[in-house]
Write a protein that holds these residues in place. Structure first.
Motif, PDB file in Angstrom:
ATOM      1  N   ASN A 194       6.283   3.980 -11.065  1.00 44.74           N
ATOM      2  CA  ASN A 194       6.633   5.090 -10.985  1.00 44.74           C
ATOM      3  C   ASN A 194       5.934   5.923  -9.842  1.00 44.74           C
ATOM      4  OD1 ASN A 194       7.240   8.174 -11.008  1.00 44.74           O
ATOM      5  ND2 ASN A 194       8.524   7.741 -12.914  1.00 44.74           N
ATOM      6  N   PRO A 195       6.653   6.312  -8.395  1.00 42.34           N
ATOM      7  CA  PRO A 195       5.815   6.739  -7.454  1.00 42.34           C
ATOM      8  C   PRO A 195       5.294   7.894  -7.798  1.00 42.34           C
ATOM      9  CG  PRO A 195       8.148   6.588  -7.084  1.00 42.34           C
ATOM     10  CD  PRO A 195       8.195   5.817  -8.294  1.00 42.34           C
ATOM     11  N   LYS A 196       6.004   8.947  -8.621  1.00 41.75           N
ATOM     12  CA  LYS A 196       5.702  10.111  -8.812  1.00 41.75           C
ATOM     13  C   LYS A 196       4.592  10.442  -9.911  1.00 41.75           C
ATOM     14  CE  LYS A 196       7.843  14.822 -10.041  1.00 41.75           C
ATOM     15  NZ  LYS A 196       7.406  15.314  -8.939  1.00 41.75           N
ATOM     16  N   HIS A 197       4.559   9.329 -10.881  1.00 40.49           N
ATOM     17  CA  HIS A 197       3.690   9.778 -12.194  1.00 40.49           C
ATOM     18  C   HIS A 197       2.959   8.433 -12.406  1.00 40.49           C
ATOM     19  CE1 HIS A 197       6.061  13.256 -13.370  1.00 40.49           C
ATOM     20  NE2 HIS A 197       7.099  12.557 -13.353  1.00 40.49           N
ATOM     21  N   SER A 198       2.615   7.947 -11.146  1.00 41.26           N
ATOM     22  CA  SER A 198       1.613   6.675 -11.097  1.00 41.26           C
ATOM     23  C   SER A 198       0.112   7.015 -11.755  1.00 41.26           C
ATOM     24  CB  SER A 198       1.566   6.112  -9.915  1.00 41.26           C
ATOM     25  OG  SER A 198       0.600   4.968  -9.989  1.00 41.26           O
ATOM     26  N   PRO A 199      -0.518   6.362 -12.578  1.00 39.11           N
ATOM     27  CA  PRO A 199      -1.982   6.768 -12.831  1.00 39.11           C
ATOM     28  C   PRO A 199      -2.724   6.618 -11.380  1.00 39.11           C
ATOM     29  CG  PRO A 199      -1.456   4.672 -13.672  1.00 39.11           C
ATOM     30  CD  PRO A 199      -0.071   5.204 -13.207  1.00 39.11           C
ATOM     31  N   PHE A 200      -2.282   6.024 -10.717  1.00 40.89           N
ATOM     32  CA  PHE A 200      -2.970   5.841  -9.158  1.00 40.89           C
ATOM     33  C   PHE A 200      -2.687   7.155  -8.207  1.00 40.89           C
ATOM     34  CE2 PHE A 200      -3.094   1.554 -10.947  1.00 40.89           C
ATOM     35  CZ  PHE A 200      -4.271   1.192 -10.227  1.00 40.89           C
ATOM     36  N   ARG A 201      -3.524   7.174  -7.268  1.00 38.55           N
ATOM     37  CA  ARG A 201      -3.363   7.778  -5.943  1.00 38.55           C
ATOM     38  C   ARG A 201      -3.359   6.770  -4.807  1.00 38.55           C
ATOM     39  NH1 ARG A 201      -7.292  13.309  -5.496  1.00 38.55           N
ATOM     40  NH2 ARG A 201      -8.168  11.387  -4.069  1.00 38.55           N
ATOM     41  N   ASN A 202      -2.547   7.247  -3.890  1.00 39.36           N
ATOM     42  CA  ASN A 202      -2.776   6.227  -2.565  1.00 39.36           C
ATOM     43  C   ASN A 202      -3.995   5.716  -2.424  1.00 39.36           C
ATOM     44  OD1 ASN A 202      -0.003   5.455  -2.118  1.00 39.36           O
ATOM     45  ND2 ASN A 202       0.270   7.407  -0.792  1.00 39.36           N
ATOM     46  N   ASP A 203      -5.007   6.683  -2.414  1.00 43.56           N
ATOM     47  CA  ASP A 203      -6.251   6.380  -1.918  1.00 43.56           C
ATOM     48  C   ASP A 203      -7.069   5.835  -3.039  1.00 43.56           C
ATOM     49  OD1 ASP A 203      -6.530   8.437  -3.635  1.00 43.56           O
ATOM     50  OD2 ASP A 203      -7.804   9.718  -2.159  1.00 43.56           O
ATOM     51  N   ASP A 204      -6.515   5.319  -4.152  1.00 44.39           N
ATOM     52  CA  ASP A 204      -7.092   4.478  -5.254  1.00 44.39           C
ATOM     53  C   ASP A 204      -7.205   3.014  -4.728  1.00 44.39           C
ATOM     54  OD1 ASP A 204      -8.158   6.286  -7.084  1.00 44.39           O
ATOM     55  OD2 ASP A 204      -6.339   6.407  -8.055  1.00 44.39           O
ATOM     56  N   ILE A 205      -6.075   2.735  -4.034  1.00 42.87           N
ATOM     57  CA  ILE A 205      -6.032   1.155  -3.658  1.00 42.87           C
ATOM     58  C   ILE A 205      -6.808   0.811  -2.491  1.00 42.87           C
ATOM     59  CG2 ILE A 205      -4.329  -0.403  -3.148  1.00 42.87           C
ATOM     60  CD1 ILE A 205      -3.382   1.153  -5.630  1.00 42.87           C
ATOM     61  N   TYR A 206      -7.489  -0.306  -2.891  1.00 43.61           N
ATOM     62  CA  TYR A 206      -8.449  -0.795  -1.841  1.00 43.61           C
ATOM     63  C   TYR A 206      -8.175  -2.140  -1.483  1.00 43.61           C
ATOM     64  CZ  TYR A 206     -12.930  -1.804   0.555  1.00 43.61           C
ATOM     65  OH  TYR A 206     -13.839  -2.117   1.251  1.00 43.61           O
ATOM     66  N   TYR A 207      -7.958  -2.377   0.036  1.00 41.65           N
ATOM     67  CA  TYR A 207      -7.480  -3.649   0.514  1.00 41.65           C
ATOM     68  C   TYR A 207      -8.635  -3.954   1.427  1.00 41.65           C
ATOM     69  CZ  TYR A 207      -2.966  -2.102  -0.647  1.00 41.65           C
ATOM     70  OH  TYR A 207      -1.756  -1.825  -1.209  1.00 41.65           O
ATOM     71  N   GLU A 208      -9.197  -5.329   1.130  1.00 40.82           N
ATOM     72  CA  GLU A 208     -10.210  -5.766   2.118  1.00 40.82           C
ATOM     73  C   GLU A 208      -9.519  -6.648   3.031  1.00 40.82           C
ATOM     74  OE1 GLU A 208     -13.979  -8.546   1.186  1.00 40.82           O
ATOM     75  OE2 GLU A 208     -14.185  -6.556   0.489  1.00 40.82           O
ATOM     76  N   SER A 209      -8.809  -7.654   2.297  1.00 41.20           N
ATOM     77  CA  SER A 209      -8.112  -8.611   3.212  1.00 41.20           C
ATOM     78  C   SER A 209      -6.960  -8.149   3.939  1.00 41.20           C
ATOM     79  CB  SER A 209      -7.803  -9.838   2.549  1.00 41.20           C
ATOM     80  OG  SER A 209      -6.693  -9.573   1.664  1.00 41.20           O
ATOM     81  N   HIS A 210      -6.780  -8.980   5.232  1.00 37.13           N
ATOM     82  CA  HIS A 210      -5.444  -8.442   6.153  1.00 37.13           C
ATOM     83  C   HIS A 210      -4.117  -8.567   5.401  1.00 37.13           C
ATOM     84  CE1 HIS A 210      -8.579  -8.127   9.171  1.00 37.13           C
ATOM     85  NE2 HIS A 210      -8.847  -9.501   9.192  1.00 37.13           N
ATOM     86  N   SER A 211      -4.103  -9.513   4.436  1.00 39.33           N
ATOM     87  CA  SER A 211      -2.801  -9.854   3.792  1.00 39.33           C
ATOM     88  C   SER A 211      -3.022  -9.920   2.277  1.00 39.33           C
ATOM     89  CB  SER A 211      -2.186 -11.020   4.379  1.00 39.33           C
ATOM     90  OG  SER A 211      -1.067 -11.299   3.929  1.00 39.33           O
ATOM     91  N   VAL A 212      -1.893  -9.605   1.511  1.00 39.65           N
ATOM     92  CA  VAL A 212      -1.711 -10.144   0.338  1.00 39.65           C
ATOM     93  C   VAL A 212      -0.838 -11.341  -0.022  1.00 39.65           C
ATOM     94  CG1 VAL A 212      -1.580  -7.845  -0.609  1.00 39.65           C
ATOM     95  CG2 VAL A 212       0.421  -8.772  -0.103  1.00 39.65           C
ATOM     96  N   PHE A 213      -0.381 -11.839   1.188  1.00 29.02           N
ATOM     97  CA  PHE A 213       0.102 -13.181   1.164  1.00 29.02           C
ATOM     98  C   PHE A 213      -0.353 -14.374   1.734  1.00 29.02           C
ATOM     99  CE2 PHE A 213       3.502  -9.786   1.432  1.00 29.02           C
ATOM    100  CZ  PHE A 213       4.009 -10.008   0.178  1.00 29.02           C
ATOM    101  N   TYR A 214      -0.320 -15.554   1.184  1.00 36.84           N
ATOM    102  CA  TYR A 214      -1.089 -16.645   1.846  1.00 36.84           C
ATOM    103  C   TYR A 214      -0.062 -17.873   1.729  1.00 36.84           C
ATOM    104  CZ  TYR A 214      -4.987 -13.519   1.069  1.00 36.84           C
ATOM    105  OH  TYR A 214      -5.519 -12.297   1.155  1.00 36.84           O
ATOM    106  N   LYS A 215      -0.318 -18.929   2.790  1.00 44.43           N
ATOM    107  CA  LYS A 215       0.589 -20.161   2.865  1.00 44.43           C
ATOM    108  C   LYS A 215       0.296 -21.212   1.838  1.00 44.43           C
ATOM    109  CE  LYS A 215       1.400 -19.741   7.797  1.00 44.43           C
ATOM    110  NZ  LYS A 215       2.639 -19.585   7.544  1.00 44.43           N
ATOM    111  N   THR A 216       1.244 -21.739   1.705  1.00 38.48           N
ATOM    112  CA  THR A 216       1.305 -22.925   0.812  1.00 38.48           C
ATOM    113  C   THR A 216       1.642 -24.130   1.648  1.00 38.48           C
ATOM    114  OG1 THR A 216       3.521 -22.779   0.118  1.00 38.48           O
ATOM    115  CG2 THR A 216       2.015 -21.591  -1.203  1.00 38.48           C
ATOM    116  N   THR A 217       2.083 -25.227   1.092  1.00 35.61           N
ATOM    117  CA  THR A 217       2.488 -26.425   1.700  1.00 35.61           C
ATOM    118  C   THR A 217       3.818 -26.624   2.356  1.00 35.61           C
ATOM    119  OG1 THR A 217       2.898 -27.677  -0.344  1.00 35.61           O
ATOM    120  CG2 THR A 217       0.824 -27.925   0.505  1.00 35.61           C
ATOM    121  N   ASN A 218       4.482 -25.444   2.180  1.00 32.97           N
ATOM    122  CA  ASN A 218       5.837 -25.542   2.651  1.00 32.97           C
ATOM    123  C   ASN A 218       6.368 -24.078   3.025  1.00 32.97           C
ATOM    124  OD1 ASN A 218       7.068 -24.136   0.501  1.00 32.97           O
ATOM    125  ND2 ASN A 218       6.488 -25.967  -0.738  1.00 32.97           N
TER     126      ASN A 218
END
Length: 405
Positions: A194-218
């Motif tokens: 729920n974007p209005k009542h989330s227990p998070f704020r936007n500044d609660d999210i910490y991203y260190e890597s450039h992506s959240v997606f990574y390649k497989t074999t296909n």
């Protein structure tokens, strides 16, 4: 879960226990017992591929690397360009993104459509297509998709995006972190919030890597890792999602059970992580090669990348792998006190190899401190050290893991 983790932490001298629950593997990891090794014990091959340095091809650092049968394709944020090099390192061509002072010209990432031998990237909501010779193809199309910076394209018609937008003025409604699209039509969503009542704020999210997606074999699947989640997910282009691996850590390294739900932590999660630097806040850079699993454990101290073999149950810390004569005493990661690998890790993979890079500055530093070992460089490295300098382009490192570790 806590009782189990505490038991393992206090009594066990074994680095990893693993088991399978349906298709989800459970890795119980104690990083304190990760081993070091020399390069020859871990890598079957280590190949250094210097990238040609000319006035046209000179760039700063590799932000994104894609590998095809013929080319290394590189995104350089400093020059806002995509560069193509032959697999022997020879410069092929360059695609310029335009003046970066205009935000719409910035190339944030790109995708390679291997079947069509095309490169696709987005300027704002317009998709641009280029061939492998750097020529733009006609009819750029408007992207009828949400403007997400974390999007993974399986091919030119199917993709998935990750978006976690929290704002108290948004409607009281349900949104989804993951959204799958086929031919620009939404086909499936996952991870509601729920974007209005989330227990998070936007500044609660910490991203260190450039992506959240990574390649497989296909090209029909991808790996997905999200912050504050100890599970690794396998995504399919048709919208299917399943847990691939779930990690369990010692209590000292684990987030509190209610970390994602605790409203008292709203706006304070980053502060919590800074005050508890041994707590892992996520998994990233996850790759599997047979029985070998490579992954990074993210925390606020110096992050480490690990290699786990499910057959031998051996756990290795990549940063503790020391150079030897098999790789000419040159760097593969942060073994000589460098920091690039900690930030960018293994950049990508193909079906056989992992790829990372090292700056020419680091290469020449390593050469200068190992002259007494009299390394026997191959022809390509001899030429590189004789003709290049510390200001030359980075060097691609291609490694193949040994199967029996």
């Amino acid at each position: 879960m806590r009782k189990f983790i505490t038991f393992i932490f206090i009594l066990s001298s074994i680095a990893v226990f693993s088991q399978s629950t349906n298709n989800n593997k459970i890795f119980r990891i104690n990083p304190d017992y990760a081993q070091g090794a020399v390069v020859d014990k871990i890598y079957e091959t280590v190949k250094y591929i210097p990238l040609e340095t000319t006035a046209e091809s000179l760039f700063g650092a590799i932000y994104q690397l894609e590998v095809t049968d013929q080319y290394f394709i590189i995104l350089d944020r400093n020059t806002n360009s995509i560069l193509l090099f032959n697999k022997n390192g020879q410069f092929h061509t360059k695609i310029k993104g335009g003046d970066q002072s205009f935000l719409g010209n910035v190339i944030h990432s790109f995708n390679v459509i291997k079947g069509k031998k095309q490169i696709m990237f987005r300027h704002r909501r317009t998709l641009h297509y280029y061939n492998f010779d750097g020529k733009e193809l006609p009819n750029p199309s408007t992207l009828a998709l949400p403007n997400s910076l974390k999007r993974y394209w399986f091919n030119d018609s199917t993709n998935v995006d990750f978006d976690y937008n929290i704002y108290e003025k948004l409607p009281d409604s349900t949104a989804f972190k993951l959204n799958f699209y086929a031919n620009r039509n939404l086909i499936k969503s996952a991870f509601p919030y729920n974007p209005k009542h989330s227990p998070f704020r936007n500044d609660d999210i910490y991203y260190e890597s450039h992506s959240v997606f990574y390649k497989t074999t296909n090209d029909t699947t991808a790996i997905f890792c999200q912050p504050y989640d100890y599970s690794v997910y396998l995504l399919s282009s048709n919208g299917r999602l399943s847990k691939k691996v779930t990690f369990l850590f010692p209590l000292a390294n684990s987030l509190p059970d209610n970390f994602n739900q605790d409203t008292l932590l709203r706006g304070r999660r980053i502060t919590y992580l800074r005050n508890h630097k041994d707590k892992f806040y996520g998994i990233s850079y996850f790759y599997q090669f047979g029985n070998n699993y490579v992954f990074k454990l993210d925390h606020m101290s110096y992050p480490d990348t690990y290699l786990y073999n499910t057959q031998s149950k051996n756990l290795y810390c990549i940063q503790r792998i020391s150079p030897d004569s098999s790789n000419y005493y040159l760097p593969v990661s942060d073994i000589l006190g460098f920091v690039d690998f900690a930030n960018s890790n293994f950049l990508t993979r193909d079906n056989k190899y992992l790829y990372t890079s090292v700056s020419s500055l680091q290469m020449f530093k390593a050469k200068s401190v190992t002259t007494d070992k009299h390394p026997k460089y191959p022809v390509a490295l001899k030429k590189y050290f004789a003709t290049q300098s510390r200001k030359s382009n980075p060097v691609i490192i291609q490694v193949k893991l040994k199967e029996n570790l």
